[in-house]
Design a protein around this motif. Structure first.
Motif, short mmCIF file in Angstrom:
data_model
loop_
_atom_site.label_atom_id
_atom_site.label_comp_id
_atom_site.label_asym_id
_atom_site.label_seq_id
_atom_site.Cartn_x
_atom_site.Cartn_y
_atom_site.Cartn_z
N ASN A 119 0.97 -1.20 -0.30
CA ASN A 119 0.10 0.05 0.02
C ASN A 119 0.79 1.40 -0.17
O ASN A 119 0.34 1.98 0.32
CB ASN A 119 -1.11 -0.60 0.84
N ILE A 120 2.05 0.78 -1.05
CA ILE A 120 3.06 2.34 -0.70
C ILE A 120 3.89 2.56 -1.56
O ILE A 120 4.32 0.95 -2.68
CB ILE A 120 4.42 1.89 0.87
N THR A 121 3.66 3.98 -1.96
CA THR A 121 4.77 3.95 -3.80
C THR A 121 5.97 3.38 -3.57
O THR A 121 6.33 3.21 -3.00
CB THR A 121 4.16 5.28 -4.76
N PRO A 122 6.10 2.34 -5.84
CA PRO A 122 8.09 2.91 -5.26
C PRO A 122 8.41 4.03 -4.62
O PRO A 122 9.47 3.62 -4.20
CB PRO A 122 7.51 1.89 -6.91
N ALA A 123 8.02 4.80 -4.98
CA ALA A 123 8.77 5.66 -4.49
C ALA A 123 8.91 6.27 -3.48
O ALA A 123 10.53 6.20 -2.74
CB ALA A 123 8.29 7.46 -5.54
N GLU A 124 7.93 6.29 -2.99
CA GLU A 124 7.72 6.37 -1.18
C GLU A 124 8.35 5.42 -0.31
O GLU A 124 8.96 5.42 -0.14
CB GLU A 124 6.04 6.67 -0.70
N ARG A 125 8.34 4.21 -0.96
CA ARG A 125 9.06 2.74 -0.72
C ARG A 125 10.54 3.54 -0.16
O ARG A 125 11.39 3.37 0.69
CB ARG A 125 9.11 1.95 -1.58
N ALA A 126 11.09 3.33 -1.48
CA ALA A 126 12.54 4.55 -1.56
C ALA A 126 13.16 5.26 -0.60
O ALA A 126 13.72 5.60 -0.04
CB ALA A 126 13.01 4.67 -3.26
N ALA A 127 11.76 6.44 0.00
CA ALA A 127 12.10 7.50 0.33
C ALA A 127 11.75 6.78 2.12
O ALA A 127 13.18 7.51 2.67
CB ALA A 127 11.28 8.46 0.50
N ARG A 128 11.21 6.36 1.97
CA ARG A 128 11.13 5.62 3.25
C ARG A 128 12.79 4.94 3.88
O ARG A 128 13.62 5.54 4.55
CB ARG A 128 9.90 4.40 3.56
N ILE A 129 13.01 3.55 2.97
CA ILE A 129 14.22 3.44 3.24
C ILE A 129 15.65 4.19 3.24
O ILE A 129 16.27 3.92 4.14
CB ILE A 129 14.51 2.61 2.36
N LEU A 130 15.52 5.10 2.45
CA LEU A 130 16.06 6.34 2.35
C LEU A 130 16.72 6.99 3.88
O LEU A 130 17.57 7.22 4.54
CB LEU A 130 17.00 7.15 1.01
N LEU A 131 15.45 7.85 4.19
CA LEU A 131 15.36 8.79 4.97
C LEU A 131 15.70 7.73 6.54
O LEU A 131 16.42 9.09 7.52
CB LEU A 131 14.27 9.68 5.30
N GLY A 132 15.00 6.55 6.67
CA GLY A 132 14.71 5.95 7.65
C GLY A 132 16.62 5.50 7.89
O GLY A 132 16.54 5.56 9.58
N ALA A 133 17.56 4.73 7.00
CA ALA A 133 18.29 4.78 7.20
C ALA A 133 19.61 5.88 8.27
O ALA A 133 20.27 5.38 8.82
CB ALA A 133 19.04 4.00 6.05
N ALA A 134 18.81 6.79 7.24
CA ALA A 134 19.50 8.22 7.84
C ALA A 134 19.50 8.38 9.26
O ALA A 134 20.37 8.95 10.06
CB ALA A 134 19.36 9.47 6.62
N ALA A 135 18.11 8.11 9.48
CA ALA A 135 17.55 9.02 10.98
C ALA A 135 18.12 7.57 11.65
O ALA A 135 18.76 7.44 12.65
CB ALA A 135 16.54 8.40 11.04
N THR A 136 18.25 6.69 11.56
CA THR A 136 19.34 5.29 12.31
C THR A 136 20.57 5.44 12.51
O THR A 136 20.62 5.14 13.65
CB THR A 136 18.34 4.17 11.65
N VAL A 137 21.27 6.07 11.41
CA VAL A 137 22.61 5.93 11.64
C VAL A 137 22.57 6.94 12.68
O VAL A 137 23.68 6.89 13.41
CB VAL A 137 23.21 5.80 10.03
N ALA A 138 22.01 8.46 12.23
CA ALA A 138 22.26 9.61 12.57
C ALA A 138 22.02 8.88 14.76
O ALA A 138 23.08 9.61 15.52
CB ALA A 138 21.69 10.60 12.53
N ALA A 139 20.83 9.01 14.87
CA ALA A 139 21.02 8.10 16.04
C ALA A 139 21.30 7.19 17.13
O ALA A 139 21.96 7.42 18.16
CB ALA A 139 18.97 7.43 16.28
N LEU A 140 22.22 6.19 16.45
CA LEU A 140 23.33 5.68 16.79
C LEU A 140 24.50 6.37 16.87
O LEU A 140 25.45 5.53 17.62
CB LEU A 140 23.56 4.23 15.95
N ALA A 141 25.35 6.80 15.87
CA ALA A 141 25.75 8.05 16.26
C ALA A 141 26.11 8.90 17.74
O ALA A 141 26.96 9.05 18.32
CB ALA A 141 26.49 8.40 14.89
N LEU A 142 24.73 9.28 17.46
CA LEU A 142 24.64 10.27 19.09
C LEU A 142 24.73 9.72 20.25
O LEU A 142 24.86 11.02 21.05
CB LEU A 142 23.16 11.68 18.56
#
Length: 90
Positions: free
Chosen positions: A18-41
């Motif tokens: 129920n998520i478009t391909p563009a939104e899927r890619a954006a979720r993966i990229l933003l989610g990975a960035a948020a996770t890495v940033a949080a773990l670094a902090l």
């Protein structure tokens, strides 16, 4: 296993995309960035409140990565959201 009169399976998938391909890619990229940033902090956190907030950020990032990877968002399903491009094909 359930089957219909034609011998086929009547099992429905547990969830459907129920998520478009563009939104899927954006979720993966933003989610990975948020996770890495949080773990670094977390390594530089000075207080318990900061650690809790950073863990929440990591959890939100992981949620975005997982929902993007599988293409299914439970909240969208509960709200009845259908991507505009799928709701009105022309």
């Amino acid at each position: 296993m359930n089957s219909d009169s034609r011998g086929g399976s009547t099992r429905r998938p547990r969830f459907s995309v129920n998520i478009t391909p563009a939104e899927r890619a954006a979720r993966i990229l933003l989610g990975a960035a948020a996770t890495v940033a949080a773990l670094a902090l977390v390594a530089t956190a000075n207080s318990a409140v900061a650690v809790v907030l950073e863990i929440l950020l990591a959890a939100a990032g992981l949620d975005l990565v997982v929902t993007g990877a599988i293409g299914y968002c439970p909240l969208y399903h509960k709200l009845g959201r259908v991507p505009q491009s799928w709701a009105d094909p022309q």
